[in-house]
Write an enzyme that holds these catalytic residues in place. Sequence first.
Site, mmCIF file in Angstrom:
data_model
loop_
_atom_site.group_PDB
_atom_site.id
_atom_site.type_symbol
_atom_site.label_atom_id
_atom_site.label_comp_id
_atom_site.label_asym_id
_atom_site.label_seq_id
_atom_site.Cartn_x
_atom_site.Cartn_y
_atom_site.Cartn_z
ATOM 1 N N CYS A 94 0.958 -1.181 0.104
ATOM 2 C CA CYS A 94 0.166 -0.002 -0.082
ATOM 3 C C CYS A 94 0.675 1.287 0.097
ATOM 4 O O CYS A 94 0.649 1.949 -0.741
ATOM 5 C CB CYS A 94 -0.810 0.009 1.278
ATOM 6 S SG CYS A 94 -1.915 -1.302 1.476
ATOM 7 N N HIS A 102 -2.814 6.492 4.433
ATOM 8 C CA HIS A 102 -1.507 5.689 4.488
ATOM 9 C C HIS A 102 -0.155 6.271 4.036
ATOM 10 O O HIS A 102 0.567 5.431 3.663
ATOM 11 C CB HIS A 102 -1.859 4.298 3.857
ATOM 12 C CG HIS A 102 -1.183 3.180 4.655
ATOM 13 N ND1 HIS A 102 -0.875 1.873 4.301
ATOM 14 C CD2 HIS A 102 -0.563 3.235 5.937
ATOM 15 C CE1 HIS A 102 -0.519 1.405 5.260
ATOM 16 N NE2 HIS A 102 -0.042 1.954 6.179
#
Length: 585
Positions: A83, A144
Amino acid sequence: ASFLLLCFRTSLVTPLIFGLLLQPPLTQLSIITQPNIVLLMADDLGIGDVGCYGNDTIRTPNIDQLAKEGVKLTQHIAAAPLCTPSRAAFLTGRYPLRSGMDAINNYRVIFWNGGSGGLPPNETTFAKILQQQGYSTGLIGKWHQGINCGSRNDHCHHPLNHGFDYFYGMPFTLISDCQPNETPEMDRAFRRKLWLSTQMIGLITLTAALGRLTGLISVRWKMLTCLAGFSLLFFISWFSSYGFVRYWNCIMMRNHEVTEQPMVTDRTTSLILRESISFIERNKHKPFLLFLSFLHSHTPLLTTEKFLGRSRHGLYGDNVEEMDWMVGQVLDAIDKEGLKNTTLVYFASDHGGWLERQEGKRQLGGWNGIYRGGKAMGGWEGGIRVPGIFRWPGVLPAGTVIDEPTSLMDIYPTVVHLAGGVLPQDRVIDGRDLMPLLRGTVEHSEHEFLFHYCGIHLHAVRWHQKDSGAIWKAHYVTPVFHPPGAGACYDRGFCPCFGEGVTHHDPPLLFDLSRDPSEAKPQSPDTEPRFDAVIRKIGRAIEEHRRTLTPVPEQLSVYNVVWKPWLQPCCGTFPFCWCDKEGDN
């Protein structure tokens, strides 16, 4: 008289004809004006999980319709198999190691909201350029990419510091720890070691104390006090972070304000959808960029009751079908506001599905179709080949399929050019403008080579030999699958990038993806006469690529990754961080 009449008619018709000839076509007008841009990114979705990419059991009618009305890319590649680095590359158009967002160790993603690493403030995202071009820019969902650098409120890595006017969502990522009834996911093996060490230290302390009381062991009370103090400090040192993961990481924010700590997962999906549609409605009268970064289909697979039990693939299938429904709701909102023909819509996943994610007999990760490997594997196709769909009615030809190498990094120059912006000239941009390829004005992708990293380690390189149509891929490092013969690292939960868990290949494994997309049959000098020439060509490309790399601070170093109490976002007075402002409203 008839001659004069003819001249009069000619004088009227000629300017009209010239006017029509000089008038640019509708598609050209659409490209000159700034389109709205809606970017839809799934989390951990495998390319084999989508109907238009071959899945005939999970129902994704809205994503499939998007492909029918637009362009489907069959060789769309993430710049990283996890990610944090993949999204950093997507936002900046650059390989993540250029910004320090790829790992030098086993901590390969942002681990804490209270960490100091993140997307550096000196990186220029596409959102920042579009913001300068007059766009309203919004990010809804997962970030993130870090929050703070040196203090709790400096927000140096925050979306609002990277070109987004509005943010609502998770600054971290969804993990099983966010659900009280789920098995903890974050750093599971390390937490077991810490708990075991605590028990061992506690047992030694207790044994020494009992020995002193019974007279069996000669030990001073001062020594016992120090040992007990050390045991308590050791326990507090790790439990203060890992014992409260749900409070530290599972939070929701609106701009700089924490709105839920911990997040109330039962309503997260509806709030993210509501915020996305509201953003479209608020900004319909000016160009806007909406980046809807789904929490689906990452574990713990938050799925509303309406979709539970609907699919043939358990909870994971239910979750994907709910995400498809959300895609449909966003597309309906665009249609309702009359924006369909002036909006470029893009759908993709950040990387491949997580093969090792299982609980007992339940498969909680995605499927990558015919492609080998999955999430966390930097070289194998299953970790980096993802869905890629574009729709822009009247500009992009409907029902088109393109089998050319493209990258998630290509979104950066594509949307910057559409917005009338200029790419940064002071840094390397690895992405390429996709519009000529998408519109069919060129036949081939601009990418000749794509470099596939696992952390900072180069695992594989792809060469698009355009004159022959071959797509060569050389693997220099591959993970060791366990058990032997399996297609993933089921013993570890993630495949590593280096160390004992990988195999180095010299000469490298060579595949021709145009004939062997599953990477099942490596070529050799005996089976492929061009073997040595291809390896030499790729080797020269690696040398040239490495000359473009410059040292940068490592954002995922151990120091930057560890939890720092003074950086932890908190909606109360630290450490008493608890609020539910959505519930209050």
